[in-house]
Design an enzyme around this catalytic site. Structure first.
Site, PDB file in Angstrom:
ATOM      1  N   GLY A 208       0.608  -5.900   9.384  1.00 58.64           N
ATOM      2  CA  GLY A 208      -0.302  -6.422   8.366  1.00 58.64           C
ATOM      3  C   GLY A 208      -1.429  -5.439   8.125  1.00 58.64           C
TER       4      GLY A 208
ATOM      5  N   GLU B  92       1.505  -2.472  13.371  1.00 57.45           N
ATOM      6  CA  GLU B  92       2.016  -1.720  12.213  1.00 57.45           C
ATOM      7  C   GLU B  92       1.091  -2.071  11.063  1.00 57.45           C
ATOM      8  OE1 GLU B  92       4.744   0.219  12.128  1.00 57.45           O
ATOM      9  OE2 GLU B  92       6.049  -0.434  13.753  1.00 57.45           O
TER      10      GLU B  92
ATOM     11  N   CYS C  69       3.797  -0.783   2.717  1.00 55.12           N
ATOM     12  CA  CYS C  69       2.813  -0.151   3.602  1.00 55.12           C
ATOM     13  C   CYS C  69       2.920   1.364   3.547  1.00 55.12           C
ATOM     14  CB  CYS C  69       3.014  -0.644   5.022  1.00 55.12           C
ATOM     15  SG  CYS C  69       4.720  -0.526   5.555  1.00 55.12           S
TER      16      CYS C  69
ATOM     17  N   GLU D 161      -6.110   1.708   0.423  1.00 56.94           N
ATOM     18  CA  GLU D 161      -4.779   1.210   0.113  1.00 56.94           C
ATOM     19  C   GLU D 161      -4.886   0.221  -1.054  1.00 56.94           C
ATOM     20  OE1 GLU D 161      -3.081  -1.382   3.146  1.00 56.94           O
ATOM     21  OE2 GLU D 161      -1.160  -0.380   2.861  1.00 56.94           O
TER      22      GLU D 161
HETATM   23  P1  NAD Z   1      -2.862  -9.499   6.484  1.00 58.03           P
HETATM   24  O1  NAD Z   1      -3.304  -8.672   7.632  1.00 58.03           O
HETATM   25  O2  NAD Z   1      -3.857 -10.225   5.696  1.00 58.03           O
HETATM   26  O3  NAD Z   1      -1.813 -10.583   6.970  1.00 58.03           O
HETATM   27  C1  NAD Z   1      -0.688 -10.283   7.739  1.00 58.03           C
HETATM   28  C2  NAD Z   1      -0.328 -11.480   8.581  1.00 58.03           C
HETATM   29  O4  NAD Z   1      -1.375 -11.744   9.510  1.00 58.03           O
HETATM   30  C3  NAD Z   1      -0.132 -12.767   7.795  1.00 58.03           C
HETATM   31  O5  NAD Z   1       0.923 -13.488   8.384  1.00 58.03           O
HETATM   32  C4  NAD Z   1      -1.465 -13.489   8.003  1.00 58.03           C
HETATM   33  O6  NAD Z   1      -1.372 -14.877   7.903  1.00 58.03           O
HETATM   34  C5  NAD Z   1      -1.818 -13.082   9.412  1.00 58.03           C
HETATM   35  N1  NAD Z   1      -3.252 -13.110   9.725  1.00 58.03           N
HETATM   36  C6  NAD Z   1      -4.302 -13.078   8.857  1.00 58.03           C
HETATM   37  N2  NAD Z   1      -5.453 -13.098   9.540  1.00 58.03           N
HETATM   38  C7  NAD Z   1      -5.136 -13.134  10.853  1.00 58.03           C
HETATM   39  C8  NAD Z   1      -5.905 -13.127  12.068  1.00 58.03           C
HETATM   40  N3  NAD Z   1      -7.231 -13.089  12.059  1.00 58.03           N
HETATM   41  N4  NAD Z   1      -5.246 -13.127  13.253  1.00 58.03           N
HETATM   42  C9  NAD Z   1      -3.902 -13.122  13.293  1.00 58.03           C
HETATM   43  N5  NAD Z   1      -3.123 -13.144  12.181  1.00 58.03           N
HETATM   44  C10 NAD Z   1      -3.737 -13.135  10.981  1.00 58.03           C
HETATM   45  O7  NAD Z   1      -2.013  -8.499   5.606  1.00 58.03           O
HETATM   46  P2  NAD Z   1      -1.290  -8.822   4.231  1.00 58.03           P
HETATM   47  O8  NAD Z   1      -2.270  -8.685   3.141  1.00 58.03           O
HETATM   48  O9  NAD Z   1      -0.479 -10.060   4.333  1.00 58.03           O
HETATM   49  O10 NAD Z   1      -0.235  -7.633   4.189  1.00 58.03           O
HETATM   50  C11 NAD Z   1      -0.501  -6.425   3.631  1.00 58.03           C
HETATM   51  C12 NAD Z   1      -0.867  -5.408   4.694  1.00 58.03           C
HETATM   52  O11 NAD Z   1       0.198  -5.233   5.616  1.00 58.03           O
HETATM   53  C13 NAD Z   1      -1.091  -4.051   4.093  1.00 58.03           C
HETATM   54  O12 NAD Z   1      -2.241  -3.457   4.635  1.00 58.03           O
HETATM   55  C14 NAD Z   1       0.146  -3.272   4.513  1.00 58.03           C
HETATM   56  O13 NAD Z   1      -0.035  -1.898   4.556  1.00 58.03           O
HETATM   57  C15 NAD Z   1       0.469  -3.859   5.819  1.00 58.03           C
HETATM   58  N6  NAD Z   1       1.862  -3.634   6.171  1.00 58.03           N
HETATM   59  C16 NAD Z   1       2.175  -2.740   7.151  1.00 58.03           C
HETATM   60  C17 NAD Z   1       3.486  -2.474   7.483  1.00 58.03           C
HETATM   61  C18 NAD Z   1       3.831  -1.475   8.542  1.00 58.03           C
HETATM   62  O14 NAD Z   1       4.949  -1.487   9.022  1.00 58.03           O
HETATM   63  N7  NAD Z   1       2.927  -0.618   8.942  1.00 58.03           N
HETATM   64  C19 NAD Z   1       4.510  -3.149   6.829  1.00 58.03           C
HETATM   65  C20 NAD Z   1       4.182  -4.062   5.826  1.00 58.03           C
HETATM   66  C21 NAD Z   1       2.847  -4.300   5.512  1.00 58.03           C
END
Ligand code: NAD
Ligand code: MG
Length: 486
Positions: free
Chosen positions: A243, A265, A299, A396
């Site tokens: 995330g 990741e 990502c 990003e």
């Molecule tokens: P996000 O971090 O907001 O959410 C990701 C997940 O974490 C969701 O399931 C969300 O509900 C959960 N979450 C949110 N707050 C949390 C907390 N405080 N504690 C634990 N879990 C929590 O990210 P997003 O907007 O859903 O996704 C986009 C991001 O993910 C982008 O920055 C992207 O680059 C990244 N990403 C990385 C990869 C990789 O492999 N490096 C792959 C896909 C996406």
């Protein structure tokens, strides 16, 4: 004398080719999946999941709370002991079964992925779902060979692993997480993303069909609070998170001082580097694939385009021409290239950064498309006259927006590519193999593609440098985070 018929100008266009969603059978409401059964959440909370292309509600989905988390951990703990005690070959057979069932239900999974998240059916059908099944096949094969994958060291599973995934590749990210965890003998608790829980819930049904021992996989749909509760829960042994960097940092802080394994990741701002000796037409396709695949919700998207000055004008002209041929619209249409933006919130993020790009003086060009009336959309956008300090070159955007910069020498290309707090991926376009290897070795990026982009394979490790995170997923390297070695 016969008069030659007058040649008329033909305008070629596509007829609509929508994939039918008729055979998709979704429930009206989904609870939590714990102990091999669906149940109402103890939190008593739920929210609808929405189709971002139509804004129609698809199904009501539970929002798991702290009590649901505590219960799932308890159930997983029991199940894990028996799971780890099974002969490894038997564990592998369950993974093979899950992979085959995913293939059998591939069409349904692809349609649901597209409805819930907005990505073009062409991508969910040809990439997300087949790759998700391939990950299960891959780790099914590893289950009884883990010692070979970690250089013969003594190893044991962590126990109960908590896994949190984002919304951009919902089923694929679930597969990246679950398959290696299970192969190594762990029980897993997966939290799908807020806006895209449905394919993970169908995967729960697949676990039932595969007769996976109850409790080995739990699925807890929910929001950020659910994720926060999960990583703080008593009794978890490892956290795997994909995330945003901000949430990754929060998780790392929450786990400080606890004996809990962690892999992250996170985000990226990856450089796609076009050298003057590249095949330019091929590179232009690669730029398009790098940034417009999945609306740029990737990502490792090639969002920083670095072009050698001598070919910059040519690349820019060809890219703009190619961008105008992208078809934006109904994600269920098989001819669609650019689907819906995943949520209204994400659209606002994209719009904010694009406005910053204009304010800071970069030149914006956005393709003129027919934007559907309902839903969330952003047309493919190219920024030129970008300076390395502009927000659009640093942050990003996670949308269909590419920022083009130029360089003169190989050394400058490497310096500019590495000038980022992130380090997830990079692309190198050149005719010279030696140059590609030389540059790749100097890039701070977990994945470097040569003359291709966004190419994934279950045998290849994926992961980041710097603020893009740590730990690897995929291949033999993807086993290591799921075992403790002594
Ligand atoms: P996000 O971090 O907001 O959410 C990701 C997940 O974490 C969701 O399931 C969300 O509900 C959960 N979450 C949110 N707050 C949390 C907390 N405080 N504690 C634990 N879990 C929590 O990210 P997003 O907007 O859903 O996704 C986009 C991001 O993910 C982008 O920055 C992207 O680059 C990244 N990403 C990385 C990869 C990789 O492999 N490096 C792959 C896909 C996406
Ligand atoms: Mg949704």
């Amino acid at each position: 004398m016969a008069v030659a018929p007058e040649r008329t100008r033909l305008t070629w266009d596509y007829s609509p080719a929508p994939e039918s969603a008729d055979h998709v059978r979704l429930r009206d409401a989904y609870g939590v999946f714990v102990g091999g059964e669906f149940a109402d959440p103890r939190s008593g909370k739920s929210a609808p999941t929405v189709n971002p292309a139509t804004e129609a509600k698809i199904a009501k989905v539970a929002i798991a709370g702290e009590e649901d988390v505590a219960h799932a951990v308890k159930v997983a703990r029991e199940a894990q002991r028996k799971w780890a005690a099974l002969p490894a070959l038997e564990r592998g057979k369950y993974l093979f079964r899950i992979a085959r069932l995913m293939q059998e239900r591939a069409r349904e999974l692809a349609i649901v992925e597209t409805m819930d998240g907005g990505k073009p059916i062409r991508e969910s059908r040809d990439i997300d779902i087949p790759l998700a099944a391939a990950h299960f096949f891959h780790y099914a094969g590893w289950a009884d060979k883990i010692g070979y994958g970690i250089a013969g060291r003594e190893h044991r599973p962590h126990g109960v692993v908590a896994q949190i995934v984002p919304w951009n590749f919902p089923l694929l990210m679930a597969a990246w997480k679950l398959a290696p965890a299970l192969a190594c003998g762990n029980a897993a608790i997966l939290k799908p993303a807020d806006t895209t829980p449905l394919t993970a819930l169908l995967l729960a049904e697949i676990c039932q069909e595969a007769e996976l021992p109850p409790g080995v996989v739990s699925i807890l749909p929910g929001n950020g609070a659910t994720g926060a509760a999960l990583v703080r829960a008593e009794g978890i042994d490892k956290v795997a998170f994909t995330g945003s960097t901000a949430v990754g940092k929060d998780i790392q802080a929450a786990l400080a001082g606890r004996d809990v394994g962690l892999t992250l990741e996170l985000g990226g701002k990856s450089a796609n580097i076009i050298f003057e000796d590249a095949s330019i037409d091929q590179a232009v396709e690669g730029i398009v694939q790098g940034i417009f695949f999945n609306q740029g919700h990737v990502c490792c998207a090639g969002s920083r385009l670095l072009v050698q000055e001598s070919v910059a004008e040519q690349v820019e002209a060809k890219l703009w021409e190619r961008m105008q041929k992208l078809r934006l619209g109904d994600p269920l249409d098989k001819n669609t290239d650019v689907g819906a933006v995943n949520s209204g919130e994400q659209l606002t993020r994209i719009e904010t950064l694009v406005a910053a790009g204009e304010d800071e003086g970069a030149t914006r060009r956005t393709v003129a498309c027919d934007i559907p009336e309902r839903g969330h959309w952003f047309a493919p956008t190219l920024f030129t006259d970008v300076s390395p300090v502009h927000r659009i070159a640093v942050e990003e955007i996670f949308g269909p927006v590419v920022s083009m910069l130029t360089f003169r020498t190989q050394a400058e290309a490497i310096e500019k590519a590495n000038n980022s707090k992130y380090g997830l991926a990079a692309g190198i376009w050149t005719d010279k193999g030696g140059k590609a290897f030389e540059v790749a070795a100097q890039l701070q990026a977990g994945v470097v593609w040569q003359n291709t982009y966004n190419h994934f394979d279950p045998t290849a490790a994926f992961g980041g440098y710097k603020e893009s995170g740590f730990g690897r997923e995929g291949g033999a390297a993807g086993l290591r985070p799921y075992v403790r070695v002594s």
